[in-house]
Structures are given as structure tokens and as C-alpha cells.
Design an enzyme around this catalytic site. Structure first.
Site, PDB file in Angstrom:
ATOM      1  N   CYS A  89       0.930  -1.223   0.038  1.00 34.23           N
ATOM      2  CA  CYS A  89      -0.003  -0.051  -0.216  1.00 34.23           C
ATOM      3  C   CYS A  89       0.816   1.169   0.032  1.00 34.23           C
ATOM      4  CB  CYS A  89      -0.932  -0.046   1.415  1.00 34.23           C
ATOM      5  SG  CYS A  89      -2.140   1.599   1.197  1.00 34.23           S
ATOM      6  N   HIS A 208      -8.105  -3.820  -8.260  1.00 28.78           N
ATOM      7  CA  HIS A 208      -8.163  -2.337  -8.182  1.00 28.78           C
ATOM      8  C   HIS A 208      -8.393  -1.945  -9.383  1.00 28.78           C
ATOM      9  CE1 HIS A 208      -5.891  -3.138  -4.561  1.00 28.78           C
ATOM     10  NE2 HIS A 208      -6.039  -1.754  -4.245  1.00 28.78           N
ATOM     11  N   ASP A 234     -10.107   5.611  -3.194  1.00 29.38           N
ATOM     12  CA  ASP A 234      -8.984   6.113  -2.752  1.00 29.38           C
ATOM     13  C   ASP A 234      -9.085   7.563  -2.688  1.00 29.38           C
ATOM     14  OD1 ASP A 234      -6.401   6.745  -1.754  1.00 29.38           O
ATOM     15  OD2 ASP A 234      -5.697   4.955  -2.684  1.00 29.38           O
ATOM     16  N   CYS A 238      -3.161   7.324  -4.991  1.00 28.34           N
ATOM     17  CA  CYS A 238      -2.906   5.972  -4.908  1.00 28.34           C
ATOM     18  C   CYS A 238      -1.435   5.636  -5.075  1.00 28.34           C
ATOM     19  CB  CYS A 238      -4.071   5.051  -5.500  1.00 28.34           C
ATOM     20  SG  CYS A 238      -3.642   3.231  -5.364  1.00 28.34           S
ATOM     21  N   GLY A 239      -0.709   5.159  -4.138  1.00 26.70           N
ATOM     22  CA  GLY A 239       0.756   5.049  -4.308  1.00 26.70           C
ATOM     23  C   GLY A 239       0.751   3.846  -5.311  1.00 26.70           C
ATOM     24  N   THR A 240       0.232   2.697  -5.011  1.00 23.48           N
ATOM     25  CA  THR A 240       0.508   1.650  -5.958  1.00 23.48           C
ATOM     26  C   THR A 240      -0.194   1.595  -7.399  1.00 23.48           C
ATOM     27  OG1 THR A 240      -1.412   0.474  -5.036  1.00 23.48           O
ATOM     28  CG2 THR A 240       0.642  -0.327  -4.091  1.00 23.48           C
TER      29      THR A 240
END
Length: 312
Positions: A89, A208, A234, A238-240
């Protein structure tokens, strides 16, 4: 007797992270992926108690801190949400770093964290800014057509950024906070269409959904809307998801190594991303801000009928 769990809450670009620092389950030794399985099989009620109502909500991401197997790492971390467990995450990692800073366990500079999908490098830049080096990200398939009920055909890239994403540009919707109900509806239908049509990432669920569009701000490259597995969107970029987007841009020849990409969330918060190569591997780097907003104790009372959370 009541059980007490100390947690530190933070938000990264508006997206909350709840870090368990004391009172968590004992997952024993072994690889972190094995510990995550043990968490899921034997202590899933604990996950529910921490992030589900009445103490949390579907927006919360939880993070269980542990002792790393690699002495060069500061901590291990297992991420989870209202319905299950995450490989990695990005916003949560930024929140974990600021939590460690709040606890006085780190100083500005580089640290390493163990996650179930590999080690992540992070740097506290001072203040509330953190840069993370995510796990290697890549695109598995490009421009995949998908028939979505009551909408038509969309085309998406299937990419890995620590979680699996289906990234769609041709959705036809404005990525705007006022349009969240329509964005939720479409991204949910895309997710169900992937399941109904048995579309996977080499057998893994694509859990996702990332809708991408332009930003009205000239200094921002793109704006996104990300639907997470627990059916919450989110609040951060969203980092990923940003890592997956960087991988797709690079695969298309649209983002060179070292070039900056500014990704904005549907509520206007920002991550700055870039790709850097180390040896034969290309890594995504994500920079964002996080703020600690609670240092508290959760109480699980034995006679509370919802002690372990409200869940399906």
C-alpha cells in the site's frame, strides 16, 4: 476482560491509515507472506475489529507493525482493509513512515520496510513529506477490451504496482469530486465485469480499478479515481496505482527514466512519481505528504456484541 490496542492514525492525501503499534496478534516467525496467511486464517476477527465499523469504516487501511527478518529493515508491515489483505500500500507506507517519525523511531533519511511482496525503501524528507521506492512495477497487458453492462466497451491496461490494476482512459467520465457517484458506479461495474468474464492477471484477481483523465491544472499530468477492493474509493492518488500508471507510461515510451509525473486524486491531493533504474530493475518512486491525526487506544470489550466489528 477488555482488550486494549494502541493505534496511530494518519492520512496521506486524505486517505487514512491506522497503524497498530501495540496489542496486535502474535503471528510468530517465518516469511512475512506466511505471517500474513496466519493473520488471515487465525486472526481475521482482529482485522475486522480495527478497520470496520463501529471503530473504523470502509475507507481505512490498517497496518500491523512487526519485527523484520532482515536486520537492515526498520520494521515489517502487513496492510489490510475492510475486506482482506493487501500486498503493498503506497499511501499506507507513507503513513507508516510518518507514524514511525511520530513515535521517535526514525530520523530524516532512508529506511527499509518489509512487506509481503518485497522490501520497500522509504525516505522521510523532513516535515510531512515522504518518498518511497515501491516494488518493481510493470504492465502485463495493454489496451484490453472489456464489455461493461449498461456502458459499453472500455479498454484497459492490466498492470502491477504492488496490487493488480485495470487502468482505463476511455471511460468518458469527468474525474471530479462532484461526479463520485457515477465514477463509483462505473468502476464497480468494471470490476464485476472482470470477474464475470474471468479476466485475471495470470490467475490473480484484478481487484483495483483506476479511471484516469485530465486535470484542469496545467502543472498536473493526470487525475485519477481508484476503486479499492473494499468498494471504497481512494482519497489519495493511490501509491500502487500511480506506480502502475508509471509502468504503463514507460512501456508506451511516454515517460523516460527520471522524468517527473504529477498524479492528482479525485479530491485534489497529489503524488509526484518517477522511475529510476538500479541494475537491471526499474523502480517507481512516489513522493507525498502525510499527517498524524490520532494516537489512541481501541477498546474491545468482552460483552460488546460488535466488539470484533460490523462485517458481512
Amino acid at each position: 476482560m477488555a482488550k486494549h490496542i494502541r493505534v496511530i492514525d494518519s492520512h496521506t492525501g486524505g486517505e487514512p491509515t491506522r497503524v497498530i503499534v501495540d496489542g496486535g496478534p502474535d503471528l510468530g516467525a517465518g516469511p512475512l507472506a506466511t505471517q500474513r496467511e496466519r493473520f488471515q486464517q487465525s486472526f481475521d476477527h482482529f482485522r475486522s475489529a480495527v478497520v470496520n465499523e463501529p471503530r473504523g469504516s470502509e475507507v481505512f487501511v490498517g497496518a500491523l507493525l512487526g519485527k523484520p527478518s532482515n536486520p537492515l529493515c526498520t520494521a515489517s508491515v502487513i496492510f489490510f482493509n475492510n475486506v482482506g489483505y493487501l500486498g503493498m500500500c503506497g499511501h499506507g507506507t507513507i503513513g507508516v513512515v510518518m507514524t514511525l517519525a511520530h513515535l521517535g523511531r526514525i530520523q530524516p533519511g532512508l529506511i527499509r520496510l518489509e512487506t509481503p511482496v518485497g522490501e520497500v525503501e522509504a525516505e522521510w524528507l523532513g516535515g510531512n513529506r515522504v518518498r518511497i521506492r515501491n516494488v518493481p512495477s510493470y504492465r502485463l497487458a495493454a489496451n484490453v477490451p472489456l464489455a461493461v453492462p449498461s456502458h459499453g466497451v472500455v479498454h484497459g491496461d492490466i498492470a502491477w504496482g504492488g496490487n493488480w490494476f485495470f487502468l482505463v482512459d476511455d471511460h468518458g467520465l469527468a474525474i471530479d469530486r462532484a461526479n463520485v457517484p457515477a465514477l463509483m458506479s462505473l468502476s464497480s461495474r468494471i470490476r464485476h465485469a472482470l470477474q464475470d468474464q474471468h479476466m485475471t492477471a495470470n490467475g490473480a484477481e484484478i481487484d483495483h480499478i483506476e479511471l484516469i483523465g485530465p486535470s484542469p491544472k496545467p502543472e498536473v499530468n493526470a487525475r485519477n479515481f481508484v476503486l479499492c477492493p473494499g468498494m471504497a474509493y481512494d482519497r489519495s492518488p493511490c501509491g500502487t496505482g500511480t506506480s502502475a500508471k508509471l509502468a504503463c507510461l514507460h512501456a508506451d515510451g511516454k515517460l523516460a527514466l527520471g522524468d517527473s509525473w504529477i498524479q492528482e486524486s479525485v479530491i485534489g491531493s497529489r503524488f509526484e512519481g518517477c522511475l529510476q533504474q538500479h541494475g537491471d530493475t526499474v523502480y517507481p518512486y512516489i513522493t507525498g505528504t502525510a499527517y498524524v491525526n490520532a494516537d489512541t487506544t481501541l477498546i474491545i470489550a468482552g460483552d460488546d456484541p460488535f466488539a470484533w466489528g460490523i462485517h458481512d
